[in-house]
Write a protein that holds these residues in place. Structure first.
Motif, short mmCIF file in Angstrom:
data_model
loop_
_atom_site.label_atom_id
_atom_site.label_comp_id
_atom_site.label_asym_id
_atom_site.label_seq_id
_atom_site.Cartn_x
_atom_site.Cartn_y
_atom_site.Cartn_z
N SER A 184 -59.08 -34.07 1.17
CA SER A 184 -59.41 -34.46 2.55
C SER A 184 -58.19 -34.34 3.46
O SER A 184 -58.32 -33.97 4.63
CB SER A 184 -59.98 -35.88 2.59
OG SER A 184 -59.00 -36.82 2.16
N ALA A 189 -57.95 -32.07 6.73
CA ALA A 189 -57.67 -32.87 7.92
C ALA A 189 -56.46 -32.32 8.66
O ALA A 189 -56.45 -32.26 9.90
CB ALA A 189 -57.44 -34.34 7.53
N ALA A 240 -65.24 -34.35 0.23
CA ALA A 240 -63.88 -34.67 0.67
C ALA A 240 -63.34 -33.58 1.59
O ALA A 240 -62.70 -33.87 2.62
CB ALA A 240 -62.97 -34.85 -0.54
N GLU A 276 -65.36 -33.74 4.93
CA GLU A 276 -65.02 -34.97 5.66
C GLU A 276 -63.63 -34.88 6.26
O GLU A 276 -63.35 -35.47 7.30
CB GLU A 276 -65.13 -36.17 4.73
CG GLU A 276 -65.21 -37.50 5.45
CD GLU A 276 -66.53 -37.70 6.18
OE1 GLU A 276 -66.58 -38.59 7.06
OE2 GLU A 276 -67.51 -36.99 5.89
N GLY A 277 -62.74 -34.12 5.61
CA GLY A 277 -61.40 -33.94 6.14
C GLY A 277 -61.40 -33.27 7.50
O GLY A 277 -60.58 -33.61 8.37
N LEU A 304 -62.24 -36.03 9.92
CA LEU A 304 -61.15 -36.99 10.07
C LEU A 304 -59.98 -36.38 10.84
O LEU A 304 -59.37 -37.05 11.69
CB LEU A 304 -60.68 -37.46 8.69
CG LEU A 304 -61.66 -38.31 7.89
CD1 LEU A 304 -61.12 -38.57 6.50
CD2 LEU A 304 -61.96 -39.62 8.61
N THR A 312 -55.02 -48.86 6.54
CA THR A 312 -56.09 -48.55 5.59
C THR A 312 -55.59 -48.65 4.15
O THR A 312 -56.19 -49.33 3.30
CB THR A 312 -56.65 -47.13 5.83
OG1 THR A 312 -57.20 -47.07 7.16
CG2 THR A 312 -57.74 -46.80 4.83
N MET A 345 -64.27 -43.35 -1.75
CA MET A 345 -63.86 -42.51 -0.62
C MET A 345 -64.70 -42.82 0.62
O MET A 345 -64.19 -42.89 1.74
CB MET A 345 -64.01 -41.04 -1.01
CG MET A 345 -63.58 -40.06 0.05
SD MET A 345 -61.80 -39.84 0.06
CE MET A 345 -61.65 -38.65 1.38
N VAL A 390 -63.08 -44.04 4.19
CA VAL A 390 -63.30 -43.33 5.45
C VAL A 390 -63.82 -44.29 6.50
O VAL A 390 -63.36 -44.29 7.66
CB VAL A 390 -64.29 -42.16 5.24
CG1 VAL A 390 -64.75 -41.59 6.58
CG2 VAL A 390 -63.66 -41.06 4.40
N TRP A 391 -64.78 -45.13 6.12
CA TRP A 391 -65.33 -46.13 7.04
C TRP A 391 -64.22 -47.07 7.52
O TRP A 391 -64.09 -47.33 8.73
CB TRP A 391 -66.43 -46.91 6.34
CG TRP A 391 -67.04 -48.00 7.17
CD1 TRP A 391 -67.11 -48.06 8.54
CD2 TRP A 391 -67.65 -49.20 6.69
NE1 TRP A 391 -67.74 -49.23 8.94
CE2 TRP A 391 -68.08 -49.94 7.82
CE3 TRP A 391 -67.89 -49.71 5.42
CZ2 TRP A 391 -68.73 -51.17 7.71
CZ3 TRP A 391 -68.54 -50.94 5.31
CH2 TRP A 391 -68.95 -51.66 6.43
N TYR A 395 -60.97 -46.60 7.65
CA TYR A 395 -60.01 -45.89 8.50
C TYR A 395 -60.54 -45.72 9.92
O TYR A 395 -59.82 -45.95 10.90
CB TYR A 395 -59.69 -44.53 7.88
CG TYR A 395 -58.87 -43.63 8.78
CD1 TYR A 395 -57.53 -43.90 9.04
CD2 TYR A 395 -59.44 -42.51 9.39
CE1 TYR A 395 -56.78 -43.08 9.87
CE2 TYR A 395 -58.70 -41.68 10.21
CZ TYR A 395 -57.38 -41.97 10.45
OH TYR A 395 -56.64 -41.15 11.28
#
Length: 257
Positions: free
Chosen positions: A45, A49, A105, A108-109, A112, A134, A237, A241-242, A244
């Motif tokens: 991620s 990101a 991951a 989602e990166g 993010l 986090t 994970m 994420v939530w 962060y």
């Protein structure tokens, strides 16, 4: 084995027909294996990101970011939608987790990285603060859980699950009403109520980490199949994420005052 994380639920390690522990073909789930898989997902991620971050900012002549690039919206929406789809696939097809969890991951990166760039452009240093908070929360709660200071009792689990469900309903209502131009007052603003709401959500998200630790530990003790290491890492994970994103929201409200 109750968890507020929708990816980690009571039936995850059980056969729905017999109620027995899921049989395993090669090896069993281990704590070290789950930790290693979690590290791999975090690394994947971070890679995407960083790429999305660079693509989401327009740099000036002096090398400083000056504006958000048009590509940021694409990375943000694509990452959010793609991540949601892969998360749903992983939840319903747990045996696919060794493939879908890394894909989640990576996708989602992109989300993010782009959303972090947007926040960073508006509030300098906010992303570094959110990352520290986090992972600081993660390690603090892990230490508290391992030392026995926090125990995931049945009442504790029920309370966290109920609060998580309530937060999900509030966010869902906010999204639906937003399509009609209606905003839920106060909770998304930088006033006392908005900051208090963000603090409450962060506490619940953090407590979900405790449930995740407990759930993974139970899976290891029951000898869940090896692929559940990827699934357990995926569930952790999701919570990180939530957490962060909620730290970003809180810090942005504090900086807006």
């Amino acid at each position: 084995m109750r968890s507020g994380n929708p990816a980690l639920k009571e039936s995850t390690f059980l056969d729905l027909g017999s109620g027995a522990v899921v049989s395993r073909d090669a090896g069993a789930m281990s704590l070290n294996g789950t930790v290693n898989k979690t590290g791999i997902l975090l690394l994947l991620s971070v890679l995407t990101a960083a790429f999305a971050w660079n693509q989401s900012l327009l740099m000036g002549a002096n090398g400083a970011a000056e504006a958000v690039a048009p590509a940021a919206t694409g990375y943000m929406l694509g990452g959010a939608i793609g991540g949601f789809i892969l998360a749903m696939v992983t939840v319903f097809k747990k045996t696919w987790a060794p493939v879908t969890a890394p894909l989640y991951a990576l996708v989602e990166g992109f989300f993010l990285g782009s959303i972090s760039a947007v926040y960073e452009l508006r509030f300098d240093g906010i992303v570094f603060q959110a990352v520290l908070l986090t992972f600081g929360t993660l390690f603090a709660l892990l230490m508290a859980y391992r030392s026995g200071l926090i125990k995931a009792t049945e009442n504790f689990k029920l309370g966290v699950v109920a609060a998580t469900g309530g937060i999900a309903l509030v966010y869902l209502a906010s999204i639906v009403l937003g399509f009609f131009g209606v905003n839920i007052p106060l909770i998304h603003e930088s006033g006392i109520v908005g900051i208090g709401f963000s603090l409450f959500v962060i506490v619940i998200a953090a407590l979900n980490l405790v449930l995740d630790f407990d759930f993974i530990e139970n899976g290891v003790e029951q000898g869940a199949p090896k692929y559940m290491e990827w699934y357990g890492a995926f569930g952790l994970m999701v919570t990180l994420v939530w957490l962060y994103i909620e730290f970003l929201r809180l810090l942005s409200k504090l900086n807006s005052r």
